[in-house]
Design a protein around this motif. Structure first.
Motif, PDB file in Angstrom:
ATOM      1  N   GLY A  23       0.813  -1.210   0.000  1.00 44.13           N
ATOM      2  CA  GLY A  23       0.000   0.000   0.000  1.00 44.13           C
ATOM      3  C   GLY A  23       0.845   1.257   0.000  1.00 44.13           C
ATOM      4  N   ILE A  24       1.893   1.272   0.816  1.00 41.38           N
ATOM      5  CA  ILE A  24       2.791   2.427   0.867  1.00 41.38           C
ATOM      6  C   ILE A  24       3.511   2.606  -0.459  1.00 41.38           C
ATOM      7  CG2 ILE A  24       4.903   3.301   1.949  1.00 41.38           C
ATOM      8  CD1 ILE A  24       3.821   2.066   4.592  1.00 41.38           C
ATOM      9  N   ALA A  25       3.938   1.492  -1.069  1.00 40.95           N
ATOM     10  CA  ALA A  25       4.610   1.574  -2.368  1.00 40.95           C
ATOM     11  C   ALA A  25       3.675   2.135  -3.430  1.00 40.95           C
ATOM     12  CB  ALA A  25       5.117   0.199  -2.783  1.00 40.95           C
ATOM     13  N   MET A  26       2.394   1.753  -3.363  1.00 39.40           N
ATOM     14  CA  MET A  26       1.434   2.239  -4.357  1.00 39.40           C
ATOM     15  C   MET A  26       1.137   3.724  -4.171  1.00 39.40           C
ATOM     16  SD  MET A  26      -1.161  -0.982  -4.655  1.00 39.40           S
ATOM     17  CE  MET A  26      -2.157  -0.232  -5.934  1.00 39.40           C
ATOM     18  N   LEU A  27       1.246   4.229  -2.944  1.00 41.84           N
ATOM     19  CA  LEU A  27       1.005   5.653  -2.716  1.00 41.84           C
ATOM     20  C   LEU A  27       1.989   6.511  -3.499  1.00 41.84           C
ATOM     21  CD1 LEU A  27       0.184   5.852   1.092  1.00 41.84           C
ATOM     22  CD2 LEU A  27      -1.359   6.224  -0.825  1.00 41.84           C
ATOM     23  N   GLY A  28       3.205   6.043  -3.675  1.00 45.45           N
ATOM     24  CA  GLY A  28       4.198   6.793  -4.436  1.00 45.45           C
ATOM     25  C   GLY A  28       3.846   6.883  -5.908  1.00 45.45           C
ATOM     26  N   VAL A  29       2.984   5.978  -6.391  1.00 42.06           N
ATOM     27  CA  VAL A  29       2.592   5.951  -7.791  1.00 42.06           C
ATOM     28  C   VAL A  29       1.306   6.751  -8.014  1.00 42.06           C
ATOM     29  CG1 VAL A  29       1.996   4.375  -9.691  1.00 42.06           C
ATOM     30  CG2 VAL A  29       3.640   3.671  -7.977  1.00 42.06           C
ATOM     31  N   ALA A  30       0.653   7.176  -6.941  1.00 44.33           N
ATOM     32  CA  ALA A  30      -0.636   7.856  -7.049  1.00 44.33           C
ATOM     33  C   ALA A  30      -0.541   9.095  -7.932  1.00 44.33           C
ATOM     34  CB  ALA A  30      -1.131   8.250  -5.665  1.00 44.33           C
ATOM     35  N   THR A  31      -1.621   9.378  -8.625  1.00 46.41           N
ATOM     36  CA  THR A  31      -1.669  10.533  -9.515  1.00 46.41           C
ATOM     37  C   THR A  31      -2.349  11.704  -8.820  1.00 46.41           C
ATOM     38  OG1 THR A  31      -3.766   9.771 -10.431  1.00 46.41           O
ATOM     39  CG2 THR A  31      -1.748   9.058 -11.554  1.00 46.41           C
ATOM     40  N   ALA A  32      -2.443  12.804  -9.519  1.00 45.87           N
ATOM     41  CA  ALA A  32      -3.095  13.991  -8.981  1.00 45.87           C
ATOM     42  C   ALA A  32      -4.594  13.745  -8.830  1.00 45.87           C
ATOM     43  CB  ALA A  32      -2.847  15.170  -9.918  1.00 45.87           C
ATOM     44  N   ALA A  33      -5.253  14.621  -8.136  1.00 49.13           N
ATOM     45  CA  ALA A  33      -6.692  14.499  -7.897  1.00 49.13           C
ATOM     46  C   ALA A  33      -7.485  14.948  -9.118  1.00 49.13           C
ATOM     47  CB  ALA A  33      -7.079  15.356  -6.701  1.00 49.13           C
ATOM     48  N   PRO A  34      -8.685  14.406  -9.310  1.00 51.45           N
ATOM     49  CA  PRO A  34      -9.547  14.900 -10.386  1.00 51.45           C
ATOM     50  C   PRO A  34     -10.081  16.291 -10.033  1.00 51.45           C
ATOM     51  CG  PRO A  34     -10.708  13.272  -9.076  1.00 51.45           C
ATOM     52  CD  PRO A  34      -9.288  13.297  -8.572  1.00 51.45           C
ATOM     53  N   ILE A  35     -10.519  17.016 -11.024  1.00 52.52           N
ATOM     54  CA  ILE A  35     -11.112  18.341 -10.824  1.00 52.52           C
ATOM     55  C   ILE A  35     -12.544  18.143 -10.348  1.00 52.52           C
ATOM     56  CG2 ILE A  35     -11.802  20.480 -11.971  1.00 52.52           C
ATOM     57  CD1 ILE A  35      -9.495  19.910 -14.001  1.00 52.52           C
ATOM     58  N   SER A  36     -12.954  18.912  -9.354  1.00 53.37           N
ATOM     59  CA  SER A  36     -14.336  18.827  -8.899  1.00 53.37           C
ATOM     60  C   SER A  36     -14.942  20.218  -8.859  1.00 53.37           C
ATOM     61  CB  SER A  36     -14.419  18.175  -7.517  1.00 53.37           C
ATOM     62  OG  SER A  36     -13.815  19.004  -6.556  1.00 53.37           O
ATOM     63  N   GLY A  37     -16.250  20.284  -9.029  1.00 54.36           N
ATOM     64  CA  GLY A  37     -16.960  21.548  -8.968  1.00 54.36           C
ATOM     65  C   GLY A  37     -17.491  21.981 -10.316  1.00 54.36           C
ATOM     66  N   ALA A  38     -17.841  23.258 -10.407  1.00 52.60           N
ATOM     67  CA  ALA A  38     -18.436  23.810 -11.616  1.00 52.60           C
ATOM     68  C   ALA A  38     -17.983  25.256 -11.781  1.00 52.60           C
ATOM     69  CB  ALA A  38     -19.956  23.755 -11.532  1.00 52.60           C
ATOM     70  N   ILE A  39     -18.011  25.731 -13.027  1.00 50.65           N
ATOM     71  CA  ILE A  39     -17.689  27.125 -13.318  1.00 50.65           C
ATOM     72  C   ILE A  39     -18.722  27.654 -14.306  1.00 50.65           C
ATOM     73  CG2 ILE A  39     -16.067  26.519 -15.152  1.00 50.65           C
ATOM     74  CD1 ILE A  39     -14.381  28.991 -14.249  1.00 50.65           C
ATOM     75  N   SER A  40     -19.136  28.897 -14.113  1.00 48.78           N
ATOM     76  CA  SER A  40     -20.107  29.549 -14.987  1.00 48.78           C
ATOM     77  C   SER A  40     -19.419  30.734 -15.662  1.00 48.78           C
ATOM     78  CB  SER A  40     -21.298  30.032 -14.160  1.00 48.78           C
ATOM     79  OG  SER A  40     -22.186  30.771 -14.960  1.00 48.78           O
ATOM     80  N   ILE A  41     -19.631  30.846 -16.977  1.00 46.52           N
ATOM     81  CA  ILE A  41     -18.937  31.855 -17.791  1.00 46.52           C
ATOM     82  C   ILE A  41     -19.934  32.555 -18.694  1.00 46.52           C
ATOM     83  CG2 ILE A  41     -17.146  32.164 -19.569  1.00 46.52           C
ATOM     84  CD1 ILE A  41     -15.823  29.591 -18.460  1.00 46.52           C
ATOM     85  N   SER A  42     -19.718  33.831 -18.987  1.00 43.38           N
ATOM     86  CA  SER A  42     -20.502  34.580 -19.974  1.00 43.38           C
ATOM     87  C   SER A  42     -19.546  35.206 -20.962  1.00 43.38           C
ATOM     88  CB  SER A  42     -21.314  35.692 -19.310  1.00 43.38           C
ATOM     89  OG  SER A  42     -22.322  35.165 -18.504  1.00 43.38           O
ATOM     90  N   GLY A  43     -20.032  35.408 -22.186  1.00 41.75           N
ATOM     91  CA  GLY A  43     -19.194  36.050 -23.181  1.00 41.75           C
ATOM     92  C   GLY A  43     -19.985  36.502 -24.391  1.00 41.75           C
ATOM     93  N   PRO A  44     -19.443  37.453 -25.149  1.00 39.06           N
ATOM     94  CA  PRO A  44     -20.135  37.967 -26.339  1.00 39.06           C
ATOM     95  C   PRO A  44     -20.010  37.007 -27.516  1.00 39.06           C
ATOM     96  CG  PRO A  44     -18.008  39.029 -26.104  1.00 39.06           C
ATOM     97  CD  PRO A  44     -18.165  38.133 -24.917  1.00 39.06           C
ATOM     98  N   ILE A  45     -21.095  36.842 -28.269  1.00 39.36           N
ATOM     99  CA  ILE A  45     -21.059  35.986 -29.451  1.00 39.36           C
ATOM    100  C   ILE A  45     -21.518  36.767 -30.676  1.00 39.36           C
ATOM    101  CG2 ILE A  45     -21.265  33.759 -28.302  1.00 39.36           C
ATOM    102  CD1 ILE A  45     -24.234  33.826 -28.720  1.00 39.36           C
ATOM    103  N   ASN A  46     -20.911  36.433 -31.826  1.00 37.65           N
ATOM    104  CA  ASN A  46     -21.244  37.113 -33.087  1.00 37.65           C
ATOM    105  C   ASN A  46     -22.462  36.515 -33.773  1.00 37.65           C
ATOM    106  OD1 ASN A  46     -19.190  39.050 -33.133  1.00 37.65           O
ATOM    107  ND2 ASN A  46     -17.715  37.585 -33.964  1.00 37.65           N
ATOM    108  N   ASN A  47     -22.704  35.233 -33.592  1.00 38.07           N
ATOM    109  CA  ASN A  47     -23.743  34.543 -34.360  1.00 38.07           C
ATOM    110  C   ASN A  47     -24.668  33.758 -33.443  1.00 38.07           C
ATOM    111  OD1 ASN A  47     -21.754  32.792 -33.560  1.00 38.07           O
ATOM    112  ND2 ASN A  47     -21.897  31.487 -35.365  1.00 38.07           N
ATOM    113  N   PRO A  48     -25.495  34.416 -32.650  1.00 34.74           N
ATOM    114  CA  PRO A  48     -26.264  33.708 -31.630  1.00 34.74           C
ATOM    115  C   PRO A  48     -27.288  32.711 -32.176  1.00 34.74           C
ATOM    116  CG  PRO A  48     -26.964  35.975 -31.783  1.00 34.74           C
ATOM    117  CD  PRO A  48     -25.746  35.857 -32.631  1.00 34.74           C
ATOM    118  N   THR A  49     -27.596  32.736 -33.453  1.00 34.41           N
ATOM    119  CA  THR A  49     -28.601  31.810 -33.980  1.00 34.41           C
ATOM    120  C   THR A  49     -28.022  30.786 -34.951  1.00 34.41           C
ATOM    121  OG1 THR A  49     -29.160  33.368 -35.740  1.00 34.41           O
ATOM    122  CG2 THR A  49     -30.459  33.503 -33.734  1.00 34.41           C
TER     123      THR A  49
END
Length: 185
Positions: A23-49
């Motif tokens: 188990g300790i040996a495998m901890l050294g191989v562990a990868t980074a954590a996944p991303i969690s949560g949400a983000i909301s963004i607004s922006g101008p668009i040229n062709n809304p339809t």
């Protein structure tokens, strides 16, 4: 009889030590954590339809975020990249070291009541120090001022590595105990 039970105890401790070492040996191989949560963004668009893609008219800004995105202040500028539905996958936005790449649409592109388009997509969130994480992208564009509001939300939360390690150790110890029991019989 007493010598036999001491041998069993020694074997159990030996098996537990081996499992802990693995188990300790495998901890050294562990990868980074996944991303969690949400983000909301607004922006101008040229062709809304236009249902063939979205052409952004400049940078967007963050409306808010949660989880790993909570540290990005509302109003932070976001780099937006045009989306052509026939040419997916494609990166849509990046801000503060995070980015979202659309891999495929999960709903049809439809016109909405605000005179714009709406669609949902599946893709990948990426960020420095994090594992690439599957996520959903929800888009609503409006002809009112040519503004798009959209959000990216993570969709997969893997089990923590510690639970997997503990489960593996328990399975190994159970298999060793069964092997000893069968050998004694």
């Amino acid at each position: 009889m007493r010598g036999l039970s001491l041998m069993k105890l020694f074997q159990a401790l030996k098996t537990a030590a081996i499992a802990a070492g693995m188990g300790i040996a495998m901890l050294g191989v562990a990868t980074a954590a996944p991303i969690s949560g949400a983000i909301s963004i607004s922006g101008p668009i040229n062709n809304p339809t236009d249902t063939t893609g979205v052409d952004f008219a400049g940078s967007g800004f963050v409306n808010g975020g949660s989880g790993d995105f909570a540290g990005i202040a509302a109003g932070t500028l976001v780099n937006l990249f045009d989306i052509t539905f026939a040419a997916l996958p494609g990166t849509v936005w990046n801000v503060s070291g995070f980015s979202f790449t659309i891999n495929s649409l999960t709903s049809a592109v439809t016109t909405n009541a605000q005179g714009g388009i709406s669609f949902n997509a599946f893709g990948t969130l990426a960020g420095a120090g994090f594992d690439d994480t599957d996520g959903h992208f929800v888009f609503n564009g409006s002809s009112i001022g040519g503004v798009a509001n959209f959000s990216s939300v993570t969709s997969v939360v893997p089990l923590p590595a510690s639970i997997l390690l503990l489960g593996g150790a328990l399975v190994g110890m159970g298999a060793a105990a069964r092997r000893r029991k069968n050998a004694a019989a």
